[in-house]
Design a protein around this motif. Sequence first.
Motif, PDB file in Angstrom:
ATOM      1  N   ILE A  39       0.834  -1.203   0.000  1.00 53.45           N
ATOM      2  CA  ILE A  39       0.000   0.000   0.000  1.00 53.45           C
ATOM      3  C   ILE A  39       0.866   1.250   0.000  1.00 53.45           C
ATOM      4  O   ILE A  39       0.569   2.237  -0.696  1.00 53.45           O
ATOM      5  N   ALA A  67       2.019   1.903  -3.437  1.00 52.76           N
ATOM      6  CA  ALA A  67       0.924   2.411  -4.263  1.00 52.76           C
ATOM      7  C   ALA A  67       0.694   3.889  -4.009  1.00 52.76           C
ATOM      8  O   ALA A  67       0.455   4.670  -4.939  1.00 52.76           O
ATOM      9  N   LEU A  68       0.779   4.302  -2.746  1.00 56.78           N
ATOM     10  CA  LEU A  68       0.597   5.709  -2.400  1.00 56.78           C
ATOM     11  C   LEU A  68       1.759   6.563  -2.892  1.00 56.78           C
ATOM     12  O   LEU A  68       1.575   7.729  -3.242  1.00 56.78           O
ATOM     13  N   HIS A  71       4.471   7.934   3.362  1.00 48.81           N
ATOM     14  CA  HIS A  71       3.164   7.256   3.310  1.00 48.81           C
ATOM     15  C   HIS A  71       3.098   5.989   4.154  1.00 48.81           C
ATOM     16  O   HIS A  71       2.119   5.240   4.066  1.00 48.81           O
ATOM     17  N   ALA A 126      -0.412   3.897   5.180  1.00 45.68           N
ATOM     18  CA  ALA A 126      -0.498   2.488   4.795  1.00 45.68           C
ATOM     19  C   ALA A 126      -0.719   1.600   6.017  1.00 45.68           C
ATOM     20  O   ALA A 126      -1.529   0.666   5.987  1.00 45.68           O
ATOM     21  N   GLY A 169      -4.827  11.069  -1.612  1.00 42.80           N
ATOM     22  CA  GLY A 169      -4.433   9.768  -2.132  1.00 42.80           C
ATOM     23  C   GLY A 169      -4.664   8.650  -1.134  1.00 42.80           C
ATOM     24  O   GLY A 169      -5.074   7.542  -1.502  1.00 42.80           O
ATOM     25  N   ALA A 170      -4.399   8.917   0.144  1.00 46.74           N
ATOM     26  CA  ALA A 170      -4.596   7.899   1.181  1.00 46.74           C
ATOM     27  C   ALA A 170      -6.074   7.553   1.327  1.00 46.74           C
ATOM     28  O   ALA A 170      -6.433   6.379   1.479  1.00 46.74           O
ATOM     29  N   GLU A 230      -6.973   5.377  -1.690  1.00 50.70           N
ATOM     30  CA  GLU A 230      -6.439   4.012  -1.590  1.00 50.70           C
ATOM     31  C   GLU A 230      -7.207   3.219  -0.541  1.00 50.70           C
ATOM     32  O   GLU A 230      -7.483   2.025  -0.731  1.00 50.70           O
ATOM     33  N   ARG A 275     -10.472   2.151  -2.059  1.00 45.19           N
ATOM     34  CA  ARG A 275     -10.270   1.069  -3.035  1.00 45.19           C
ATOM     35  C   ARG A 275     -10.144  -0.280  -2.344  1.00 45.19           C
ATOM     36  O   ARG A 275     -10.463  -1.322  -2.924  1.00 45.19           O
ATOM     37  N   ARG A 276      -9.672  -0.244  -1.112  1.00 49.96           N
ATOM     38  CA  ARG A 276      -9.522  -1.487  -0.337  1.00 49.96           C
ATOM     39  C   ARG A 276     -10.676  -1.690   0.645  1.00 49.96           C
ATOM     40  O   ARG A 276     -10.570  -2.468   1.578  1.00 49.96           O
TER      41      ARG A 276
END
Length: 219
Positions: free
Chosen positions: A111, A114-115, A127, A131, A151-152, A155, A158-159
């Motif tokens: 994660i 990804a961030l 990040h 995460a 962004g966090a 993400e 998305r999860r």
Amino acid sequence: KFWQGATEIASTESGYFSSVLVGLWCRMLDFLLDTCSLINVSYCPSIALLFRTRYDHRAGWVRVAQEELARERMKLPPNPQAGRAMNWASSWLGMPVEVLGEDRLNLVDEIRKALAAGSEQRSQFAHLGEATAIVALLDQGTGRLLSDDLGARGEARRRRVQAISSVGVLSELIIRGVEPSVLTEAVVDGYLDTLRKNGRMNARLTYADLARGDLGPWA
């Protein structure tokens, strides 16, 4: 909202009986605050006090966020707001949450990467707090990430982890008519102005926007 895991170990030696109870009481948290939100909320004493009084025993932070604030406070030149955020968080959020286990730490790293994709921050710690909080909430199975990092939040969602910004929390309270004597137009606009003056926000949001639930990139 608590769960307890415990193991009782009993032994007998020379007629002596001993019992050791190894247990863990763990709060089920409504929010996990990341470093960004901790710094932002701590800029405004009245908003910080509101969060503390309303969400005491219902909010937490992760060990990595605590360590990040410590690094920010000690670097040259130091970030003085990181020290204030650390003091505020330590005064009420309790023991920081830790994520342990190779598989969970691997997910944290996944994660984090990804961030960090496309980010100018190249530090191995960039990040990491967000995460870690996302994985902790995945494991808890409930609760929201409280992050002022767009962004966090994306993400996390998305999860399938719920996420909200500090501005989003204020908007929810305003719309529900909670704490109207605290969340006045002057206080809320002052908080938003403070974030802008300190380079923490670009959006031209106002109290009226929050009262409509129109948060733009802070949704």
